[in-house]
Design a protein around this motif. Structure first.
Motif, mmCIF file in Angstrom:
data_model
loop_
_atom_site.group_PDB
_atom_site.id
_atom_site.type_symbol
_atom_site.label_atom_id
_atom_site.label_comp_id
_atom_site.label_asym_id
_atom_site.label_seq_id
_atom_site.Cartn_x
_atom_site.Cartn_y
_atom_site.Cartn_z
ATOM 1 N N LEU A 25 0.806 -1.342 -0.168
ATOM 2 C CA LEU A 25 0.130 0.041 -0.090
ATOM 3 C C LEU A 25 0.871 1.278 -0.015
ATOM 4 N N PHE A 26 1.985 1.226 0.611
ATOM 5 C CA PHE A 26 2.619 2.382 0.894
ATOM 6 C C PHE A 26 4.256 2.092 0.936
ATOM 7 N N PHE A 37 6.280 10.132 -12.511
ATOM 8 C CA PHE A 37 6.179 8.909 -11.637
ATOM 9 C C PHE A 37 5.175 7.804 -12.314
ATOM 10 N N GLY A 38 4.048 8.376 -12.642
ATOM 11 C CA GLY A 38 3.187 7.455 -13.069
ATOM 12 C C GLY A 38 3.574 6.839 -14.408
ATOM 13 N N ARG A 70 1.281 3.506 -7.627
ATOM 14 C CA ARG A 70 1.744 4.325 -6.394
ATOM 15 C C ARG A 70 1.084 5.555 -6.436
ATOM 16 N N TYR A 71 -0.306 5.768 -6.160
ATOM 17 C CA TYR A 71 -1.023 6.812 -5.897
ATOM 18 C C TYR A 71 -0.923 7.440 -4.701
ATOM 19 N N THR A 73 -0.550 11.403 -11.871
ATOM 20 C CA THR A 73 -0.359 10.099 -11.678
ATOM 21 C C THR A 73 -1.256 9.122 -12.778
ATOM 22 N N TYR A 74 -2.409 9.517 -12.605
ATOM 23 C CA TYR A 74 -3.564 9.017 -13.578
ATOM 24 C C TYR A 74 -2.890 8.971 -15.039
ATOM 25 N N PHE A 75 -2.814 10.209 -15.341
ATOM 26 C CA PHE A 75 -2.291 10.191 -16.730
ATOM 27 C C PHE A 75 -0.973 9.679 -17.080
ATOM 28 N N GLY A 76 -0.175 9.649 -16.370
ATOM 29 C CA GLY A 76 1.267 9.255 -16.311
ATOM 30 C C GLY A 76 1.031 7.551 -16.710
ATOM 31 N N ARG A 77 0.164 6.870 -15.764
ATOM 32 C CA ARG A 77 -0.133 5.680 -15.932
ATOM 33 C C ARG A 77 -0.788 5.268 -17.094
#
Length: 172
Positions: free
Chosen positions: A60-61, A101-102, A109-110, A158-162
């Protein structure tokens, strides 16, 4: 794999009683034997629980990834705030760092990027508006709003990077 066992008989020194001892040598031959024994042994519940909890917490972290995300986010926020002298320009740096990072990390890793974005943006707001925050009485709401915006921007980045990573690595 075979389960090699060695049985020894020893005599104790003064009582004359026999002592039976059984040794298992399979842990040297089979590295997974210790894990199987740990899972099957209900007496070792605390060790098993601790290892499972540590494994899930790591899933999780991850503190190392968080530190790396925080350093990159602070650097990007500082760079964009320095070169683009507009209020809120640091959020573009937070977005860029989270996007990076994404796009780079394979795992989701949100939590790490969102927390690093919130801390970087909140800390930047305190440093940018220190006089207003300290003497104007709006310090806590200012930090909360800036931290919230930083968290949202980091999550979107992060969402757009993923999404970009998935699009580049997916077969057509």
């Amino acid at each position: 794999m075979s389960r090699d066992r060695t049985r020894t008989r020893e005599r104790s020194g003064d009582a004359g009683e026999e002592f039976d001892a059984e040794f298992e040598l399979d842990s040297e031959l089979d590295p997974d034997a210790d894990e199987d024994r740990t899972r099957a042994d209900p007496d070792d519940a605390s060790g098993g629980f601790r290892s499972r909890a540590a494994e899930r917490a790591g899933a999780l972290f991850a503190p190392r990834i968080f530190i790396a995300a925080l350093l990159v986010t602070v650097g990007a926020l500082f760079a964009t705030s320095t070169f683009i002298p507009l209020p809120g320009a640091g959020l573009a740096g937070v977005f860029a760092a989270a996007f990076l990072f994404g796009a780079v990390l394979k795992d989701r890793r949100y939590a790490e990027t969102v927390l690093s974005g919130a801390l970087a943006a909140g800390g930047s707001a305190v440093l940018d508006f220190a006089v207003v925050a300290l003497f104007g009485g709006v310090g806590l709401p200012l930090v909360a709003v800036a931290g919230g915006l930083g968290a949202v921007v980091a999550a979107v980045g992060t969402y757009f990077g993923r999404d970009l990573r998935k699009g580049l690595t997916q077969d057509l």
